[in-house]
Design a protein around this motif. Structure first.
Motif, PDB file in Angstrom:
ATOM      1  N   GLN A  59     -10.218  33.807  -9.277  1.00  0.00           N
ATOM      2  CA  GLN A  59     -10.224  35.226  -9.637  1.00  0.00           C
ATOM      3  C   GLN A  59     -10.676  36.097  -8.469  1.00  0.00           C
ATOM      4  OE1 GLN A  59      -9.283  36.821 -12.607  1.00  0.00           O
ATOM      5  NE2 GLN A  59      -8.377  34.838 -13.088  1.00  0.00           N
ATOM      6  N   ALA A  60     -11.591  35.577  -7.652  1.00  0.00           N
ATOM      7  CA  ALA A  60     -12.095  36.345  -6.510  1.00  0.00           C
ATOM      8  C   ALA A  60     -11.178  36.233  -5.300  1.00  0.00           C
ATOM      9  CB  ALA A  60     -13.496  35.874  -6.145  1.00  0.00           C
ATOM     10  N   GLY A  61     -10.201  35.322  -5.351  1.00  0.00           N
ATOM     11  CA  GLY A  61      -9.305  35.121  -4.223  1.00  0.00           C
ATOM     12  C   GLY A  61      -9.986  34.495  -3.025  1.00  0.00           C
ATOM     13  N   GLU A  62     -10.965  33.622  -3.287  1.00  0.00           N
ATOM     14  CA  GLU A  62     -11.750  33.025  -2.211  1.00  0.00           C
ATOM     15  C   GLU A  62     -11.367  31.561  -2.001  1.00  0.00           C
ATOM     16  OE1 GLU A  62     -13.783  34.268  -0.128  1.00  0.00           O
ATOM     17  OE2 GLU A  62     -14.105  36.267  -0.953  1.00  0.00           O
ATOM     18  N   PRO A  63     -10.965  31.178  -0.787  1.00  0.00           N
ATOM     19  CA  PRO A  63     -10.729  29.761  -0.502  1.00  0.00           C
ATOM     20  C   PRO A  63     -12.063  29.022  -0.409  1.00  0.00           C
ATOM     21  CG  PRO A  63     -10.491  31.048   1.498  1.00  0.00           C
ATOM     22  CD  PRO A  63     -10.717  32.035   0.385  1.00  0.00           C
ATOM     23  N   TYR A  64     -12.079  27.781  -0.847  1.00  0.00           N
ATOM     24  CA  TYR A  64     -13.314  26.994  -0.761  1.00  0.00           C
ATOM     25  C   TYR A  64     -12.971  25.513  -0.725  1.00  0.00           C
ATOM     26  CZ  TYR A  64     -12.958  25.645  -5.710  1.00  0.00           C
ATOM     27  OH  TYR A  64     -12.547  25.112  -6.909  1.00  0.00           O
ATOM     28  N   ARG A  65     -13.932  24.735  -0.290  1.00  0.00           N
ATOM     29  CA  ARG A  65     -13.793  23.290  -0.261  1.00  0.00           C
ATOM     30  C   ARG A  65     -14.935  22.698  -1.077  1.00  0.00           C
ATOM     31  NH1 ARG A  65     -13.808  20.762   5.564  1.00  0.00           N
ATOM     32  NH2 ARG A  65     -11.923  22.084   5.609  1.00  0.00           N
ATOM     33  N   LEU A  66     -14.618  21.860  -2.052  1.00  0.00           N
ATOM     34  CA  LEU A  66     -15.631  21.250  -2.907  1.00  0.00           C
ATOM     35  C   LEU A  66     -15.890  19.821  -2.450  1.00  0.00           C
ATOM     36  CD1 LEU A  66     -17.445  21.490  -5.421  1.00  0.00           C
ATOM     37  CD2 LEU A  66     -15.517  20.632  -6.773  1.00  0.00           C
ATOM     38  N   ARG A  67     -17.148  19.515  -2.204  1.00  0.00           N
ATOM     39  CA  ARG A  67     -17.558  18.173  -1.820  1.00  0.00           C
ATOM     40  C   ARG A  67     -18.669  17.702  -2.755  1.00  0.00           C
ATOM     41  NH1 ARG A  67     -18.068  18.600   4.813  1.00  0.00           N
ATOM     42  NH2 ARG A  67     -15.838  18.815   5.264  1.00  0.00           N
ATOM     43  N   PHE A  68     -18.823  16.394  -2.859  1.00  0.00           N
ATOM     44  CA  PHE A  68     -19.891  15.826  -3.675  1.00  0.00           C
ATOM     45  C   PHE A  68     -20.909  15.124  -2.793  1.00  0.00           C
ATOM     46  CE2 PHE A  68     -17.022  16.697  -7.052  1.00  0.00           C
ATOM     47  CZ  PHE A  68     -17.803  16.804  -8.194  1.00  0.00           C
ATOM     48  N   ALA A  69     -22.175  15.337  -3.113  1.00  0.00           N
ATOM     49  CA  ALA A  69     -23.271  14.715  -2.375  1.00  0.00           C
ATOM     50  C   ALA A  69     -24.491  14.687  -3.288  1.00  0.00           C
ATOM     51  CB  ALA A  69     -23.574  15.493  -1.099  1.00  0.00           C
ATOM     52  N   PRO A  70     -25.437  13.786  -3.043  1.00  0.00           N
ATOM     53  CA  PRO A  70     -26.705  13.834  -3.793  1.00  0.00           C
ATOM     54  C   PRO A  70     -27.377  15.181  -3.596  1.00  0.00           C
ATOM     55  CG  PRO A  70     -26.506  11.770  -2.579  1.00  0.00           C
ATOM     56  CD  PRO A  70     -25.375  12.645  -2.115  1.00  0.00           C
ATOM     57  N   LEU A  71     -28.157  15.588  -4.587  1.00  0.00           N
ATOM     58  CA  LEU A  71     -28.735  16.934  -4.571  1.00  0.00           C
ATOM     59  C   LEU A  71     -29.558  17.204  -3.317  1.00  0.00           C
ATOM     60  CD1 LEU A  71     -29.321  19.652  -5.874  1.00  0.00           C
ATOM     61  CD2 LEU A  71     -31.157  18.559  -7.181  1.00  0.00           C
ATOM     62  N   ASN A  72     -30.427  16.281  -2.920  1.00  0.00           N
ATOM     63  CA  ASN A  72     -31.283  16.525  -1.753  1.00  0.00           C
ATOM     64  C   ASN A  72     -30.456  16.728  -0.485  1.00  0.00           C
ATOM     65  OD1 ASN A  72     -33.636  16.401  -3.234  1.00  0.00           O
ATOM     66  ND2 ASN A  72     -33.963  14.224  -2.860  1.00  0.00           N
ATOM     67  N   ARG A  73     -29.389  15.937  -0.326  1.00  0.00           N
ATOM     68  CA  ARG A  73     -28.533  16.091   0.846  1.00  0.00           C
ATOM     69  C   ARG A  73     -27.798  17.425   0.807  1.00  0.00           C
ATOM     70  NH1 ARG A  73     -23.924  11.802   1.437  1.00  0.00           N
ATOM     71  NH2 ARG A  73     -25.729  10.411   1.125  1.00  0.00           N
ATOM     72  N   ALA A  74     -27.355  17.825  -0.393  1.00  0.00           N
ATOM     73  CA  ALA A  74     -26.664  19.103  -0.546  1.00  0.00           C
ATOM     74  C   ALA A  74     -27.585  20.265  -0.188  1.00  0.00           C
ATOM     75  CB  ALA A  74     -26.140  19.255  -1.968  1.00  0.00           C
ATOM     76  N   MET A  75     -28.830  20.192  -0.623  1.00  0.00           N
ATOM     77  CA  MET A  75     -29.781  21.268  -0.331  1.00  0.00           C
ATOM     78  C   MET A  75     -30.088  21.360   1.162  1.00  0.00           C
ATOM     79  SD  MET A  75     -32.303  20.861  -3.656  1.00  0.00           S
ATOM     80  CE  MET A  75     -33.416  22.189  -3.188  1.00  0.00           C
ATOM     81  N   ARG A  76     -30.131  20.218   1.832  1.00  0.00           N
ATOM     82  CA  ARG A  76     -30.352  20.239   3.289  1.00  0.00           C
ATOM     83  C   ARG A  76     -29.166  20.865   4.011  1.00  0.00           C
ATOM     84  NH1 ARG A  76     -32.481  14.968   2.370  1.00  0.00           N
ATOM     85  NH2 ARG A  76     -30.515  14.029   3.089  1.00  0.00           N
ATOM     86  N   ALA A  77     -27.950  20.556   3.540  1.00  0.00           N
ATOM     87  CA  ALA A  77     -26.749  21.124   4.163  1.00  0.00           C
ATOM     88  C   ALA A  77     -26.720  22.641   4.021  1.00  0.00           C
ATOM     89  CB  ALA A  77     -25.498  20.509   3.535  1.00  0.00           C
ATOM     90  N   VAL A  78     -27.145  23.149   2.877  1.00  0.00           N
ATOM     91  CA  VAL A  78     -27.164  24.597   2.652  1.00  0.00           C
ATOM     92  C   VAL A  78     -28.151  25.274   3.595  1.00  0.00           C
ATOM     93  CG1 VAL A  78     -27.733  26.402   0.985  1.00  0.00           C
ATOM     94  CG2 VAL A  78     -26.398  24.439   0.258  1.00  0.00           C
ATOM     95  N   GLN A  79     -29.279  24.629   3.843  1.00  0.00           N
ATOM     96  CA  GLN A  79     -30.292  25.227   4.712  1.00  0.00           C
ATOM     97  C   GLN A  79     -29.831  25.294   6.167  1.00  0.00           C
ATOM     98  OE1 GLN A  79     -33.008  26.632   3.755  1.00  0.00           O
ATOM     99  NE2 GLN A  79     -33.377  25.893   1.688  1.00  0.00           N
ATOM    100  N   LYS A  80     -28.947  24.381   6.569  1.00  0.00           N
ATOM    101  CA  LYS A  80     -28.565  24.267   7.987  1.00  0.00           C
ATOM    102  C   LYS A  80     -27.440  25.205   8.401  1.00  0.00           C
ATOM    103  CE  LYS A  80     -29.951  19.418   8.526  1.00  0.00           C
ATOM    104  NZ  LYS A  80     -29.447  18.032   8.762  1.00  0.00           N
TER     105      LYS A  80
END
Length: 244
Positions: A59-80
């Motif tokens: 609906q927003a017209g935004e391209p994105y890529r969805l990946r799966f990772a354990p929560l702690n690893r995902a949170m570290r990736a967001v911080q970096k």
């Protein structure tokens, strides 16, 4: 204007366009959490949160890529890195300033459930403390109950708990309505008896604080429009639950 002048102007415009930074695609990390976000046997993303995200981005017209990772690893990736988000994260005061938020994407009502053959009656959480409660590893609600003094039995994943409840491994299961509905159905069981609602949790997509602000605002406005139009409620209904 002469042809050579036009060509010169076009050349300058092209050079300016090439100099502009490319609009970065958003990378969203989901963590395995059936029935909200998980991958089927073919690796295809599934779940209520995945469906909400897909509808929001379309609906927003935004391209994105969805990946799966354990929560702690995902949170570290967001911080970096900027333009990286995690789906989903509960909003808490100590987290608020560390992320740029889009939400709520999920509103979950957590309850204590008992087996249909053993419909318990409890009036408050204090009266349930003497009973063992099923939860799963990584569950914030399980940790919440444990901190209140509950005896919590953690399974490796929440999908094991409908059968454990049926076999009376514990008299109570602490989980959300959508998990109680979907996971019990997958186990070939009817939805368990809701004994006591005790917590409502709002979860959001948590993004790097340096993420593009215009995009974040556009996603938030689109999400609010989806709530107003009833499209979010329709997605909940696919999983046998409502927002009421």
């Amino acid at each position: 204007m002469r042809g050579s002048s036009w060509r010169g102007l076009l050349g300058m415009l092209c050079a300016c366009c090439l100099a502009l930074p490319a609009y970065a695609e958003l990378t969203v990390y989901a963590w395995p959490r059936e029935p909200l976000s998980y991958q089927d046997r073919e690796g295809k993303p599934k779940g209520l949160a995945v469906d909400i995200l897909a509808t929001l981005m379309e609906q927003a017209g935004e391209p994105y890529r969805l990946r799966f990772a354990p929560l702690n690893r995902a949170m570290r990736a967001v911080q970096k890195k900027p333009e990286v988000c995690v789906l989903l994260l509960e909003r808490r005061q100590e987290r608020e300033a560390h992320y740029s938020w889009v939400g709520p994407l999920l509103i979950s009502r957590f309850s204590l459930y008992s087996a249909n053959g053993n419909p318990l009656v409890l009036h408050d959480l204090e009266s349930a403390k003497a009973l063992r409660v099923l939860s799963h590893m990584g569950s914030g609600v399980g940790n919440y109950l444990q901190e209140l003094g509950f005896n919590v039995d953690y399974s490796n994943h929440n999908g094991l708990n409908p059968d454990k409840l049926r076999r009376q491994r514990a008299p109570l299961w602490a989980t959300s309505e959508v998990s109680a509905q979907v996971l019990s159905q997958q186990a070939g069981l009817s939805k368990p008896y809701e004994v006591l609602p005790f917590l409502t949790v709002m979860e959001a997509m948590a993004c790097n604080v340096r993420s593009d602000r215009m995009r974040q605002q556009r996603l938030q406005q689109t999400l609010l429009a989806l709530y107003r139009s009833g499209q979010i409620q329709q997605l909940y209904q696919r999983y046998g639950v409502t927002l009421d």
